[in-house]
Design an enzyme around this catalytic site. Structure first.
Site: not given
Ligand SMILES: NC(=O)c1ccc[n+]([C@@H]2O[C@H](COP(=O)([O-])OP(=O)(O)OC[C@H]3O[C@@H](n4cnc5c(N)ncnc54)[C@H](O)[C@@H]3O)[C@@H](O)[C@H]2O)c1
Ligand SMILES: O=C[C@H](O)CS(=O)(=O)O
Length: 479
Positions: A154, A250, A284, A456
């Site tokens: 994202n 995260e 997120c 972070e």
């Molecule tokens: N808290 C934060 O800072 C933050 C920021 C951005 C996104 N997010 C979260 O990310 C999610 C959306 O992103 P997404 O769909 O790319 O997430 P995802 O968990 O599907 O994938 C994230 C990464 O993990 C890898 N991955 C998948 N399975 C794995 C495994 N078994 N072992 C190791 N790596 C693996 C994927 O290939 C990808 O690179 C949402 O839940 C969102 O809230 C959190």
């Molecule tokens: O998707 C979650 C991210 O942490 C948002 S941001 O890039 O940090 O603004």
């Protein structure tokens, strides 16, 4: 465009490799073909990073790490539009939001460049302990070694840099596994660091899926730390598999925003329209739950609906577009099912709720229950629930009724109430008179409960990417 992993400066994209297509979420056109890494590449990448840590990075002075980062930031700034257009194509993110991401990314590298030269330790007052006289003690912060960085789709550039830039500043090497849905910006980023003078092997890139590459990276014994941003289910698996490695997670959330009757309603509405729907809610800290005090509920909702209806939906390459596609048609279908399920159980769609391929129109829901998925789970789609509340105690209780706790927003002019509420919200961060979706890249950022572990925000990531080493000296009397 065919892209491969980059290990010790060499790209691996031989013809006989298994491949994966990266498709533009808006029109399904092929953006790139990935030559996937296999388990041998994974092992070679980690081993090379491990050796490069000992041969190169451990010896690299702070001023050199700072200079490389500074050069990388300048290069990114020069190539900002190319990176923005890349994110539009691979992620379907509307161009104005893609540009914002690049601006933030440049800043993130600059913060890291400055901090690289300011990683300091501490002097311990050894004589505070009985028998500590004539002893001196101090703490140095030393790099960990190999950092495995796994990132989501994202914010493919900024969230990767929130790992890579502090890791370099702290003197680590990195094995970088970007999201397979958005690997083009990651590839360009690694090339940019090469151009900035980062020695080969400091930043190795692995192209592949989570199962094939991410999972073995987490388990590899030469990796010292895993820093992961992504979903809760994957975060759970990583936590279990990481063993003794340090882990930063995260993860997701269903962020609450609370509007008290004395809050600035107009500002709250305008910001929350962005905060709920930017990048189709695939953020997120997207505003997922909006709690509005009953006396202003009708006024807030009317204004919120009106401003939501004014959003421009469509082609993410167009300057005026506010809402583009979600990352996959399947994700839009899943979100639509959650809306339908809520409606079946009594919820009302005030606006939106329509799906066209990967585009889900911005959707405002009312009459919702906390048991509905659109409220209790991370919706990660352009869906927001507006919920009335009576008083402070009630809203704190419902806002905390979640497995998540990442960020919240509170709107009130009463400073005493603002601090009282902020203190009681179970969150990693609380914004007052600002929405949950606002993040500045230099404040500590990371969730409590199942939103994650660790922080972070460059300075805080550096803390988590270094180890304290205590060195003590017994001072000998003059002979
Ligand atoms: N808290 C934060 O800072 C933050 C920021 C951005 C996104 N997010 C979260 O990310 C999610 C959306 O992103 P997404 O769909 O790319 O997430 P995802 O968990 O599907 O994938 C994230 C990464 O993990 C890898 N991955 C998948 N399975 C794995 C495994 N078994 N072992 C190791 N790596 C693996 C994927 O290939 C990808 O690179 C949402 O839940 C969102 O809230 C959190
Ligand atoms: O998707 C979650 C991210 O942490 C948002 S941001 O890039 O940090 O603004």
């Amino acid at each position: 465009m065919r892209l491969g992993s980059i290990i010790n400066g060499q790209e691996r994209n031989e013809k006989n490799r298994e491949t994966l297509e990266v498709k533009n979420p808006y029109n399904q056109e092929i953006v790139a073909e990935l030559a996937l890494a296999n388990i041998t590449d994974l092992d070679e990448a980690v081993t090379n990073s491990f050796e490069t840590f000992h041969s190169t990075m451990k010896k690299m002075p702070a001023h050199q790490r700072g200079d490389i980062l500074r050069k990388a930031a300048d290069l990114l700034e020069e190539n900002a539009e190319d990176f923005a257009q890349t994110i539009v194509l691979e992620a379907g993110k509307p161009v104005k939001y893609s540009r914002d991401e690049i601006t933030r990314s440049v800043q993130v590298i600059r913060f890291a460049a400055e901090l690289a030269k300011n990683i300091t330790g501490e002097v311990i007052p050894m004589d505070a302990a009985i028998g500590g006289e004539n002893r001196m003690g101090f703490i140095k912060r030393i790099p960990l070694g190999v950092v495995g960085a796994i990132t989501p789709f994202n914010f493919p550039l900024n969230l990767s840099l929130h790992k890579i830039a502090p890791a370099i500043a702290a003197g680590n090497t990195i094995v970088f596994k970007p999201a397979e849905k958005t690997p083009v910006s990651a590839y360009k980023l690694v090339k940019l660091f090469q151009q900035a003078g980062l020695p080969d092997g400091v930043l190795n890139l692995l192209m592949g899926t989570g199962e094939e590459v991410g999972s073995p990276l987490v388990e590899h014994e030469k990796v010292h730390k895993i820093t992961f941003t992504g979903s809760l289910p994957v975060g759970r698996k990583i936590r279990e598999a990481a063993g003794f490695k340090k882990v930063t997670l995260e993860l997701g959330s269903n962020s609450p925003n609370i509007i008290f009757e004395d809050g600035n309603i107009q500002r709250a509405v305008t910001e929350l329209v962005k905060g709920a729907f930017a990048f189709s809610g695939q953020v997120c800290i997207s505003a997922q739950r909006i709690y509005v005090q009953k006396s202003i509920y009708g006024r807030f909702l009317e204004q919120f609906i009106m401003e939501t209806k004014a959003l421009t939906i469509g082609d993410p390459t167009k300057e005026e577009t506010d809402i583009g596609p979600m990352i996959k048609v399947e994700e839009a279908e899943r979100a639509k099912l959650w809306i339908d399920d809520a409606v079946k159980n009594g919820a009302k769609i005030e606006v939106g709720g329509n799906r066209n391929g990967a585009i889900l129109s911005p959707t405002i829901m009312t009459n919702v229950e906390h048991t509905m998925k659109i409220v209790s789970e991370e919706v990660f789609a352009p869906i927001v629930s507006v919920i009335p509340f009576d008083n402070e105690d009630e809203v704190i209780r419902v806002a905390n009724d979640s497995i998540y706790g990442l960020q919240a927003g509170v709107f009130t002019k009463d400073i005493d109430r603002a601090i009282r509420v902020a203190d009681q919200l179970e969150m990693g961060g609380v914004w007052i008179n600002e929405i949950s979706t606002y993040r500045q890249d230099n404040h500590p950022y990371g969730g409590v409960k199942q939103s994650g572990i660790g922080k972070e925000g460059i300075k805080y990531a550096i803390e988590d990417m270094t180890e304290m080493k205590f060195i003590g000296i017994k001072l000998m009397p003059k002979e």
